[in-house]
Design a protein around this motif. Structure first.
Motif, PDB file in Angstrom:
ATOM      1  N   ASP A 297       0.753  -1.131   0.035  1.00 35.89           N
ATOM      2  CA  ASP A 297      -0.151  -0.034   0.038  1.00 35.89           C
ATOM      3  C   ASP A 297       0.861   1.088  -0.185  1.00 35.89           C
ATOM      4  OD1 ASP A 297      -2.232  -1.782  -0.019  1.00 35.89           O
ATOM      5  OD2 ASP A 297      -2.784  -1.252   2.045  1.00 35.89           O
ATOM      6  N   ALA A 298       1.973   1.142   0.672  1.00 37.72           N
ATOM      7  CA  ALA A 298       2.729   2.457   0.955  1.00 37.72           C
ATOM      8  C   ALA A 298       3.532   2.773  -0.277  1.00 37.72           C
ATOM      9  CB  ALA A 298       3.519   2.445   2.178  1.00 37.72           C
ATOM     10  N   ILE A 299       3.633   1.757  -1.368  1.00 37.84           N
ATOM     11  CA  ILE A 299       4.331   1.946  -2.584  1.00 37.84           C
ATOM     12  C   ILE A 299       3.546   1.567  -3.560  1.00 37.84           C
ATOM     13  CG2 ILE A 299       5.648  -0.057  -2.388  1.00 37.84           C
ATOM     14  CD1 ILE A 299       8.261   1.221  -2.797  1.00 37.84           C
ATOM     15  N   GLU A 300       2.267   1.692  -3.696  1.00 38.98           N
ATOM     16  CA  GLU A 300       1.317   1.143  -4.480  1.00 38.98           C
ATOM     17  C   GLU A 300       1.740   1.464  -6.101  1.00 38.98           C
ATOM     18  OE1 GLU A 300      -3.256   0.143  -5.116  1.00 38.98           O
ATOM     19  OE2 GLU A 300      -2.802   1.794  -3.855  1.00 38.98           O
ATOM     20  N   ALA A 301       1.795   2.615  -6.615  1.00 45.06           N
ATOM     21  CA  ALA A 301       2.131   2.986  -7.720  1.00 45.06           C
ATOM     22  C   ALA A 301       3.316   2.417  -8.345  1.00 45.06           C
ATOM     23  CB  ALA A 301       2.240   4.542  -7.811  1.00 45.06           C
ATOM     24  N   LEU A 302       4.457   2.534  -7.754  1.00 45.86           N
ATOM     25  CA  LEU A 302       5.599   1.799  -8.194  1.00 45.86           C
ATOM     26  C   LEU A 302       5.510   0.270  -8.132  1.00 45.86           C
ATOM     27  CD1 LEU A 302       8.543   2.217  -8.874  1.00 45.86           C
ATOM     28  CD2 LEU A 302       9.286   1.996  -6.615  1.00 45.86           C
TER      29      LEU A 302
END
Length: 311
Positions: free
Chosen positions: A176-181
């Motif tokens: 969740d904290a790095i979802e886009a990457l």
């Protein structure tokens, strides 16, 4: 048959050739199969022979007769030069004294600088910096492969992204904290499960790994802070290669080339921020064209002397 000077840029994926007339004007150009200079390997020797044969066929089909060849090859070493010249001689019907071969990074340098004039940093799947002095002394920095080096390269960017993704997963149990990457990388891998990533990375080659850098760029374009940080750090690492060359050889203008520079503007911006007092450029370099023209101009004569000193 029209006589031409032939230039060749041999890469692992494709080999590009350019034929020029005596005035340096392009008469024809094309691309054939990839190869390397690793002619000590029978399979690679055959690949190179095949590529050279394809070039010869294309040139003949265009009604052209080469009178000389200059070529740059990935993986080149001086010990292989005689074997490579022999293969080229057999394929193109040239005497070996009309054939000059070199490392592809040296050819890229020659495409932009005269000997001793500047520094070149190349950032593609891997990364390397080089300076070639007039006496043939070559200074290289970086370029030792993705397992221990190649900082700032496409492979390095991809591995940095995977490292960041899995550190977040280990700490929080989710992406969740790095979802886009994570989504951008997993889309290129073809799956988000560990076995998907493991197979992609460990069963592939550095080219496949480097291709994941595109996912980092896409995430950065979407505003992902982690992706932007990785690309910014890549710029810092590439500037570091230029700084290393300046420390060892002296300050010169620096040309940065390679596909990584096209990923996102933040990379070039960071390079320039790190090198505020040095002339920095990102020139388009056509190595095959430069190779053809090296046979006929003053710079070519200078380079032939320098390359003779290289051995």
């Amino acid at each position: 048959m029209r006589q031409v000077h032939l230039g060749l840029d041999v890469g692992g994926t494709a080999s590009r050739w350019v034929a020029c007339d005596a005035a340096g004007q392009v008469v024809a150009r094309g691309s054939v199969g990839g190869a390397t200079a690793h002619v000590f390997n029978p399979a690679e020797r055959q690949r190179l022979g095949t590529a050279l044969g394809q070039v010869a066929e294309a040139v003949a089909a265009a009604g052209l007769e080469p009178v000389g060849l200059v070529g740059g090859l990935t993986g080149f070493g001086v010990a292989a030069s005689n074997d490579i010249r022999l293969l080229a001689s057999e394929a193109l019907g040239l005497t070996q004294d009309r054939i000059l071969v070199m490392d592809d990074i040296i050819l890229a340098y020659a495409a932009h600088f005269r000997p001793g004039q500047g520094h070149l940093v190349s950032a593609g799947t891997g990364s390397i910096g080089v300076h070639v002095a007039a006496d043939g002394t070559t200074t290289r920095v970086g370029g030792r492969g993705i397992l221990i080096d190649d900082a700032g390269s496409g492979s390095w960017i991809a591995l940095q992204a995977l490292d960041r993704i899995y550190r977040v997963l280990d700490r929080t149990g989710s992406y969740d904290a790095i979802e886009a990457l994570a989504e951008a990388i997993f889309a290129l891998v073809g799956g988000a499960e560990w076995h998907d990533v493991r197979q992609y990375v460990y069963a592939g080659d550095r080219g496949r790994i480097g291709a994941l850098a595109v996912g980092v760029a896409r995430a950065a374009e979407a505003g992902d802070a982690t992706a932007l940080d990785i690309l910014r750090q890549a710029g810092t690492e590439l500037a570091g290669l230029a700084k290393a060359l300046a420390a060892r050889v002296g300050e010169r203008p620096v040309a940065f080339i390679g596909g990584v520079l096209q990923l996102h503007p933040v990379i070039g911006a960071q390079i320039r921020a790190q090198l505020p007092d040095i002339e920095v450029s990102q020139p388009p370099i056509d190595s095959a064209l430069a190779a053809a023209r090296l046979q006929m101009d003053d710079a070519g004569g200078q380079w032939r002397t320098t390359l003779a000193a290289l051995g």
